[in-house]
Design a protein around this motif. Sequence first.
Motif, mmCIF file in Angstrom:
data_model
loop_
_atom_site.group_PDB
_atom_site.id
_atom_site.type_symbol
_atom_site.label_atom_id
_atom_site.label_comp_id
_atom_site.label_asym_id
_atom_site.label_seq_id
_atom_site.Cartn_x
_atom_site.Cartn_y
_atom_site.Cartn_z
ATOM 1 N N HIS A 1 -1.128 -1.209 2.842
ATOM 2 C CA HIS A 1 -1.821 -0.373 1.858
ATOM 3 C C HIS A 1 -1.796 1.093 2.278
ATOM 4 N N LYS A 2 -1.930 1.344 3.582
ATOM 5 C CA LYS A 2 -1.880 2.725 4.078
ATOM 6 C C LYS A 2 -0.503 3.328 3.832
ATOM 7 N N GLU A 3 0.548 2.544 4.082
ATOM 8 C CA GLU A 3 1.911 3.029 3.850
ATOM 9 C C GLU A 3 2.122 3.361 2.381
ATOM 10 N N VAL A 4 1.671 2.478 1.502
ATOM 11 C CA VAL A 4 1.826 2.714 0.060
ATOM 12 C C VAL A 4 1.065 3.974 -0.344
ATOM 13 N N GLU A 5 -0.150 4.114 0.138
ATOM 14 C CA GLU A 5 -0.979 5.271 -0.229
ATOM 15 C C GLU A 5 -0.343 6.572 0.236
ATOM 16 N N ILE A 6 0.170 6.583 1.460
ATOM 17 C CA ILE A 6 0.780 7.795 2.001
ATOM 18 C C ILE A 6 2.056 8.133 1.236
ATOM 19 N N CYS A 7 2.925 7.154 1.032
ATOM 20 C CA CYS A 7 4.182 7.402 0.314
ATOM 21 C C CYS A 7 3.926 7.886 -1.108
ATOM 22 N N ALA A 8 2.924 7.310 -1.769
ATOM 23 C CA ALA A 8 2.621 7.685 -3.152
ATOM 24 C C ALA A 8 2.100 9.109 -3.255
#
Length: 442
Positions: free
Chosen positions: A70-77
């Motif tokens: 979820h952290k990776e998705v949030e950062i990339c987004a």
Amino acid sequence: MRSQQDWRIIDTEETALLSHHYQIADIIEKGPICTVYRAIHRNTSKTYTIKSIDVRKYNLAAGLSEKDIHKEVEICASLTHPFLCQLRDVIEGPNVVHMIFDYVEGSDICFEVVKRAGSGFVYSEAVASHYIRQLIEALQYMHSKNIVHRDIRPHNLLLSSKDNNASLKLRGSSIAIRLDTPDQKCPPGRVGIPHFMAPEVVANQDYDFQADMWSVGVLMYLLLSGKLPFTGSKEHVYECITEGKYSLHGSPWCYLSDAAKDLLTRLLTVDPKARFTAEQCLKHIWLADKTVPSRKHLNETVENIRQYNQRRKLKSNIIATVNNARWNKFPVYSFLSADSMPGGDACDSDCTQRGPEVSTSEDMVGVESVLSSLDQMAVLFDRSLVMDAATDDELQKALNDREFHEILLTNETLFEHIFSLLLPYKEIEPKLFGGWGRMDLE
């Protein structure tokens, strides 16, 4: 030719939704916990890159949890920059997470340098400066959003297209971290690839954005010389990093500009407070818009990068084989990573250290010993290192490593070839040959 099963992705509701919109074309990378595909959007025919993460395997891997996804998705987004791989969509469920990125046609920067040089493209300081500037601009943007990338290495730097003027694209935000404030620090822990870790990371101290800038220095060293500044066993690499011990002597450094070496030393500075920030780097003469570094082709550097790529390919193939499901059943916490492997990088996903170092499982010890010895062999094959006093202790340790001796003795052809290279230096550096015991150099 891949079998149909090799192409198959996880059969879930999330994947059914993905397949409704995208046609999977082929596999770009395959790791033990995620796979990267090239896919075609069914309506627009536009090409995308899809990173599919197996949530169950991800949760079982050491140091990982669903929160990290979820952290990776949030950062990339949250990131939109011309020199970053752009996340366009996410299809998420309890079993798998599909992250859809813009497709990048070029491969990683070190493979592209060699490929383009082989096609007649001039690789020079000016080209290296161009790429480094784009990388630092991407990091300046990330740092302005309080994000530390933590995984700067060739594998995560792609060229956007096959064109000669293709821009650089930074990817690999799976271990990036967002800080609450610019003054906050990342918690202690060795994260990333050892050869690219900053001294404060190796020392298990708090660290911040400046850890990324050290990694930029390692990458800059590689792009200018074709070699890593810190090589040898993992322990020796850590020791050299914490002491800031590297060499700018000999070839090709003798014909590289003082401006390039000045910026490099300001990045490879042990004290993070004295190390150049992204903003300071962009003002440096070697990266300034009005300054054009040398356009002379770096033939020796290209050849060194080619050899570096060969070691990476070998390591990647071995890692992929060992991590094959037939060899490595659940749980997957024991999958072989690149954190102690030769070359400091791998052409494979899921190879970055993400937390406390885990002892190697008993069935993997032999594989890791052989792979770790490849760096020591590279030291012996590299004639320039033999004559460089700054790396004398590195060679001495390789020559005095008994486990390394045993590996060499099992391969007489390799043993004889290495010593055919070393013998010319026996009279010049006799102290280097003092620890070989029963090995006869005469």
